[in-house]
Design a protein around this motif. Structure first.
Motif, PDB file in Angstrom:
ATOM      1  N   GLN A   3       0.827  -1.206   0.000  1.00 28.15           N
ATOM      2  CA  GLN A   3       0.000   0.000   0.000  1.00 28.15           C
ATOM      3  C   GLN A   3       0.862   1.257   0.000  1.00 28.15           C
ATOM      4  N   PHE A   4       1.966   1.205   0.739  1.00 31.05           N
ATOM      5  CA  PHE A   4       2.869   2.356   0.786  1.00 31.05           C
ATOM      6  C   PHE A   4       3.450   2.638  -0.600  1.00 31.05           C
ATOM      7  N   ILE A   5       3.909   1.565  -1.284  1.00 27.32           N
ATOM      8  CA  ILE A   5       4.496   1.736  -2.613  1.00 27.32           C
ATOM      9  C   ILE A   5       3.449   2.236  -3.606  1.00 27.32           C
ATOM     10  N   GLU A   6       2.247   1.664  -3.528  1.00 25.29           N
ATOM     11  CA  GLU A   6       1.189   2.090  -4.444  1.00 25.29           C
ATOM     12  C   GLU A   6       0.757   3.528  -4.168  1.00 25.29           C
ATOM     13  N   ASP A   7       0.778   3.924  -2.902  1.00 31.67           N
ATOM     14  CA  ASP A   7       0.444   5.314  -2.565  1.00 31.67           C
ATOM     15  C   ASP A   7       1.458   6.291  -3.154  1.00 31.67           C
ATOM     16  N   GLU A   8       2.672   5.770  -3.415  1.00 35.18           N
ATOM     17  CA  GLU A   8       3.708   6.608  -4.014  1.00 35.18           C
ATOM     18  C   GLU A   8       3.622   6.626  -5.541  1.00 35.18           C
TER      19      GLU A   8
END
Length: 256
Positions: A3-8
């Motif tokens: 989720q963190f990577i996708e949020d970026e």
């Protein structure tokens, strides 16, 4: 993390260390023709199994030991990995420069299935580094997991001709995991340490000199609780029907 990577703004997908419906049979290494369809001619088959240990080596987490088990300086053989694939550009870690496996070959000596070769090896070159491990027989490992053919280790060797393809690790990981862990602990090379020794007694074995008698009292106990079944019916069922999968075209190689 995904989720963190996708949020970026990048794509990410986790790949667990499971043997599922991949196009490469994880037991014998055969390619399964017509198992999956490529999305384009220049694309790989979508369900080819990723080599987790090589990926862990490339990530700088440790090394592959002679047993083909991945060893880290923190935990030795005691871990599993999950891959996370992403199109985000990440700074790579350097390859591991230390040495954990000293080629003691205790994994070979203690494997109930005799699945690891003492002399033959497999070598691959990764990022300019030659990586070597003992030649491994996955089918022998499967039999070793069931207890092998040593009567001192396998209590069921003369009772059932076949067993389920999972959940019966009678002698699983005796060499590649447990003997290795004991040796690494004795060498004091791991960062993660126990307050007490990993092994405090001799490895478990069956004393075949003792006559384990099935008494009438035991039989009456099971009859009273309606827990009696015919052994020959079970054996015939497992031999002919393969636990209900005989009529299916595809047989799980881990069961059959």
């Amino acid at each position: 993390m995904i989720q963190f990577i996708e949020d970026e703004g990048y794509e990410a997908v986790a790949i667990p260390n499971l043997n599922g419906g991949e196009a490469i049979n994880p037991v014998n290494g055969n390619f399964r023709r017509n198992w999956s369809i490529k999305t384009a001619e220049d694309k790989p088959y979508p369900d080819v199994l990723v080599h987790f240990r090589i990926a862990a080596f490339c990530a700088g987490l440790g090394e592959i030991g002679w047993s083909k088990i991945f060893l880290t300086p923190e935990f030795g053989p005691r871990q599993r990995f999950v891959l996370l694939m992403t199109d985000a550009e990440l700074e790579p870690d350097p390859l591991y420069e230390g040495k954990i496996c000293d080629r003691c070959k205790l994994c070979v000596k203690n494997c109930a299935g005799h699945a690891i070769s003492k002399d033959e090896s497999v070598k691959v070159t990764i990022a300019g580094r030659v990586v070597e491990w003992g030649k491994f027989n996955p089918m022998a490992c499967e039999k070793g997991l069931q207890g092998g053919t040593d009567k001192k280790l396998n209590p069921f060797i003369e009772e059932y001709p076949r067993r389920y393809g999972y959940g019966r690790a009678i002698e699983g990981a005796a060499g590649c995991m447990r003997a290795c862990m004991v040796h690494l602990e004795q060498r004091k090379v791991l960062k993660n340490k126990f307050h007490n020794p990993f092994r405090t007694s001799e490895p478990w074995k069956i004393d075949r000199k003792i006559n384990y008698e099935l008494t009438d009292e035991i039989i009456r106990h099971y009859e009273k609780n309606q827990q009696i079944e015919d052994a020959m019916e079970y054996m015939n069922y497992s031999q002919k029907d393969n636990f209900g999968t005989a009529k299916k075209e595809k047989i799980n190689p881990l069961i059959d």
